[in-house]
Design a protein around this motif. Sequence first.
Motif, PDB file in Angstrom:
ATOM      1  N   VAL A 170      14.503  51.704 -33.146  1.00 22.06           N
ATOM      2  CA  VAL A 170      15.088  50.535 -31.878  1.00 22.06           C
ATOM      3  C   VAL A 170      14.788  51.245 -30.502  1.00 22.06           C
ATOM      4  O   VAL A 170      14.152  50.097 -30.163  1.00 22.06           O
ATOM      5  N   LEU A 181      15.761  53.292 -28.281  1.00 13.99           N
ATOM      6  CA  LEU A 181      16.522  54.432 -27.316  1.00 13.99           C
ATOM      7  C   LEU A 181      16.104  56.251 -27.106  1.00 13.99           C
ATOM      8  O   LEU A 181      15.486  56.637 -28.055  1.00 13.99           O
ATOM      9  N   PHE A 185      11.189  55.504 -27.990  1.00 17.44           N
ATOM     10  CA  PHE A 185      11.558  54.818 -26.590  1.00 17.44           C
ATOM     11  C   PHE A 185       9.957  55.065 -25.999  1.00 17.44           C
ATOM     12  O   PHE A 185       9.258  53.635 -25.298  1.00 17.44           O
ATOM     13  N   LEU A 192       6.733  39.520 -23.174  1.00 17.62           N
ATOM     14  CA  LEU A 192       8.090  40.554 -22.679  1.00 17.62           C
ATOM     15  C   LEU A 192       9.213  40.280 -22.836  1.00 17.62           C
ATOM     16  O   LEU A 192      10.007  41.275 -23.230  1.00 17.62           O
ATOM     17  N   ALA A 203      11.634  41.846 -26.090  1.00 17.24           N
ATOM     18  CA  ALA A 203      13.208  42.923 -24.939  1.00 17.24           C
ATOM     19  C   ALA A 203      14.302  42.680 -25.876  1.00 17.24           C
ATOM     20  O   ALA A 203      15.063  42.452 -26.669  1.00 17.24           O
ATOM     21  N   THR A 226      13.954  43.909 -29.645  1.00 16.90           N
ATOM     22  CA  THR A 226      14.894  45.148 -28.904  1.00 16.90           C
ATOM     23  C   THR A 226      16.013  45.274 -29.387  1.00 16.90           C
ATOM     24  O   THR A 226      16.942  45.975 -30.435  1.00 16.90           O
ATOM     25  N   LEU A 227      16.610  43.997 -29.271  1.00 21.94           N
ATOM     26  CA  LEU A 227      18.605  43.682 -29.237  1.00 21.94           C
ATOM     27  C   LEU A 227      18.746  43.085 -31.159  1.00 21.94           C
ATOM     28  O   LEU A 227      19.077  44.183 -31.914  1.00 21.94           O
ATOM     29  N   LEU A 265      18.220  46.073 -33.137  1.00 18.88           N
ATOM     30  CA  LEU A 265      19.576  47.117 -33.194  1.00 18.88           C
ATOM     31  C   LEU A 265      20.543  47.258 -34.473  1.00 18.88           C
ATOM     32  O   LEU A 265      20.704  48.188 -35.073  1.00 18.88           O
ATOM     33  N   PHE A 266      20.675  45.679 -34.833  1.00 17.56           N
ATOM     34  CA  PHE A 266      21.477  45.779 -35.412  1.00 17.56           C
ATOM     35  C   PHE A 266      20.985  46.071 -37.143  1.00 17.56           C
ATOM     36  O   PHE A 266      21.874  47.157 -38.019  1.00 17.56           O
TER      37      PHE A 266
END
Lengths: 541, 588
Positions: A439, A441, A447, A466, A470, A473-474, A477-478
């Motif tokens: 992810v 983090l 990261f 960009l 971004a 990235t969100l 996560l799922f």
Amino acid sequence: MNFDQLLQNVVGDTIGPGGSLCAFRPELALCATIVAVLLAKIILPGWKSSAYYITLLGLLAACFFAFPWSWQQGGIPAAKSIFTGALIADSFTVVVRGMLLGFAVLFATFTQMTGVWDREDQAEFYVLMLGSLVGMCLMISANHILIVMLGVEMAGVPCYVLAGMKRNQPKSSEAALKYAVFGAGAAGVMLFGLSLLAGVLGSVQLPTMTARLIQIIHNGASADQTLVLALGGLMLMVGVAFKLSAVPFHFWAPDVFEGATAEVAAFISVASKAAALGLLVRLVAVFSMPSALTFPEGISLPPDRLAAVADLGVVRQYIVALLSLLAAVTCTFGNLAAYGQTNMKRLLAYSTIAHAGYMMMPVAAAAALVGSDAVGAREAIAALLIYLGIYLFMNLAAFAIVAFLRNATGSEEIADYAGLVRRSPGLTVCMAIVMFSLVGLPPLAGFWAKMTVFLALIDAKLWALLFIGALNTLLSLFYYLRVVKVMALSPEPLHREAPTIPLTSLVGSYCALLTVPVVALFFLLGGVLYWARAAAHTLFN
Amino acid sequence: MSFFNFHDPEVLRTWLLSLIIFLPALGAGVLCVLPIRSDQFFKRFSLAITVLVFLLTVWLAIPAGDSSAVGHFTLGEPGMQNVVDHEWIPSFNIRYFLGLDGISLPLVILTSFLSVLAMWASWSIDKSVRAYCALFLLLETGMLGVFMALDFFLFYVFWEVMLLPMYFLIGVWGGPRREYAAIKFFLFTLAGSVLILIAILVLYFTSNPHTFNMLTLAEIGQMPDSPFHQTLLWGKSVSWWAFVLLFIGFAVKLPAVPIHTWLPDAHVEAPTPVSMILAGVLLKMGGYGIIRICYPICPDAGYELAWVVCGLGTVSMVYGALAAMAQKDFKRLVAYSSVSHMGYVLLGIGAWSATAEFQYNTDYWTMGMSGAMFQMIAHGISSAGMFFLVGVVYERVHHRNLDQYGGLFARMPVFSGISMVIFFAALGLPGLCGFWGELFVILGAWSYSKVLAVVAASVVILTAGYILWTIQRVYLGPEYKGPHGDALTPMTRREKYIAAPLVALAILLGVYPKALFDYVTPTVQKTVVEMKDWSEQPKADSQSVGWVERSEPHHRKNPPKKMVGLAPLDPPYFSEQPSVDLQETEQP
């Protein structure tokens, strides 16, 4: 110059002191290893594990030759072309090749541990892997259309066979067939594109083609020429995009990953991708800047270098637009498609697709920067290499855990990982670390990968990219979190053999060994950064 | 420099601050490998660690006076104290840079204090205790790190470190809808932090030489010809974009309406101790980020968008109070009361009244911002207390339905008495801690906008409404008629010990607010005066590039560690700062 003289020159250039063969020793070591593995199978039929040990020895020897021992004294040497301009030997080659060889060492050990191949097949497996590796080394140092084609095919064909090596499984055969058909198609399109480019530019050596390109643009390209060149570039990109599993040439990836064993999937997902990115960087570097290398044909650049750089502006714009679009679509599609997967290998396949998208972003940034700010462009390529270096550990660890769990439970479905934390807490922690690192983090190495890429995009002012990075990235996560959730939060199913893999066992410690860098590299980025910057040092000169 | 030369105060300071941050993480590591299987031991061990960290932070808070002991706090000194600054990743100019001032110190102590209480409240946890304790300690490291970090990168790392333990704490040990609540929390916070990351990177890239140092960035942001003024996108400056991105990121955490929806779910599903931490500490990070980062680094955007900040604050206040009134679930009610109370923080920070219209009078804004700080601490105490009290009764009757309570006063008199104090503290009754924050915020807001101040003041009535109604429904009434009536036993001794410090603090801060204001005000005043100085500056041309030539590359590398005796109205942290010399400092 008569024939004899020409021959003399070639021989001197090849085997003379500091000649081309000198820079080619790692590849030669790999070739020698292939022969040794095959011979050992005939000479020593009783020694069942011969293939692994010989491969390991050969790979270590190749690593030894590939390591740039001279850098400590003399600094990073300038790029030079070898084999009369067919290959290019510079720090980028050295570092990416080192990365591939290091990966191969870890990978060979991994396959030996999972014991996925019958002892009979072991030799063939390692031979194919080594052969593919030679092809990848050619890809990342390609300076010539023939080598581009040769490298892509040499790297690809053994992978098709590897995907189908589990002979008695229909899914495996299906995967191999699909991979081979897609691969052949993509290679054909790429070859056609290359022939278009070569036809218009009148050369097959990449820097020479760039020089011709500058001349054509300088004199005002006709509409026909522009069309053919654009089409050629697009078709060339099809081949690279296939290797990268970039959308819309990604269809093979989930099926191949699901059908092939987790080990082969790891190889395709990491090594093949690294090589494809290496080739992409080579192509972008050569077509976005006039090369400083001298050419064997004696074609020199236009006298005013700045004007030449400016002339290539339109090419750079084309590259940036193409790569940005591909990266954005690939990244978003990969992440969205991964969301619905129930099979762990399919999920990782889509994750690989998404990461390919991320990794194309800094290349686009480099192409956007190179005209005005070569230092920034090098930094963007360094970001790509940081990403690759970290991605290597993350993905190999993920596939290793999948393979070990398959050996323990016989399943690769995510649902079957439920409640694993109670039986194998250590392994679950490793998996969680890897997933969170994917992810991006902190405090995990993933990261840095994301951050350096974002920095490159900010530097290049590619705001849309960009934003998409971004957002992705969100999105990512799922599905990564879902794997962790199933392992840690879901209750254990009643009917399942307990896959107890403590970290102190051999396989457990291998997973831990791969997970440690995922954490440690976050705190000790310096080394990675040094190699990444060293690799980019000789580009765009 | 040797890190074991303990005669060197610099080294000692490094160890002290690092120990405070990393002792919990270290404890978590030890917990994981200890070959002991006693749950009771894990809890005691973790409690011991949190107590130790609390004592260390108390050491930091002791006023220095004449003593030369390392780590004590110098009252009246507005700048950074206890600065620890070491190289970490030189190629990106990332430093291990920690420090404390009047804004961060109270929050650090609040964190370590609530961690002790929450750990002690965790005695009722009996599912995978080892993992719970380890994650809890890891969470504490993240929280303390956020408040102490002065390097933007370090700050971000701690900010994210907090996320994972919290996800698991809610997701594994939470209520029936825990997985949904956990992922919602994770998603909202990650969305916010991605925005923060982009803002950090853009600021890093725009500063020259590139830096992650928050203080340097603030200094650059307040320059008349700051490079942050250059246009970034769609006609807006770097500063504007950074402010917006950072503000959204912090407002998610705060939380401000309309991005507050994760909070009721997370609070309701989380186990009691985790709710205490969530409400008591995590929400404060939003407010802290806005005070520490948004305003100092991007003053022009803060000036331009003050009405948005204040408006959101007021809307949160009203909406949170109304929503709380409509709740049937006790814990959900407390959760919405948090939304309402954190709205005051936003209003207090945002009420930029030091403008030309008011002759650059900083008094009111200082009042508002100090009130916001006070409100954060007070809310930390009262909301943690409320969640704890809800947990106490939930553990007995296993429901939280407000309509099925009643008559608790007769069954649990001590508990009810404690509840009254804590609930009235939340309400803002004079004499209890909630009063001062609300009062100062409203006073500060008055000179910014009378309408907002009036609305904010009338929210107190709504608050009184839902709190009194709750008390009536839960504690008063003839007898308890809900399920599990037999289980309503008086508070145990452990529960009393946990509640007692909260009650004591609520009263202490209520009758003697100076104890907190003494720490907070000098730093808040310095921040406000810097903002005022900035708004007095003649606005430079936005495309100015003169800054690059003027600055020497490394002149900020070694900031003065401690500057004692500066008057609050003489704010520059770095004596070389040119911007302060440039403008006239005429007082009204």
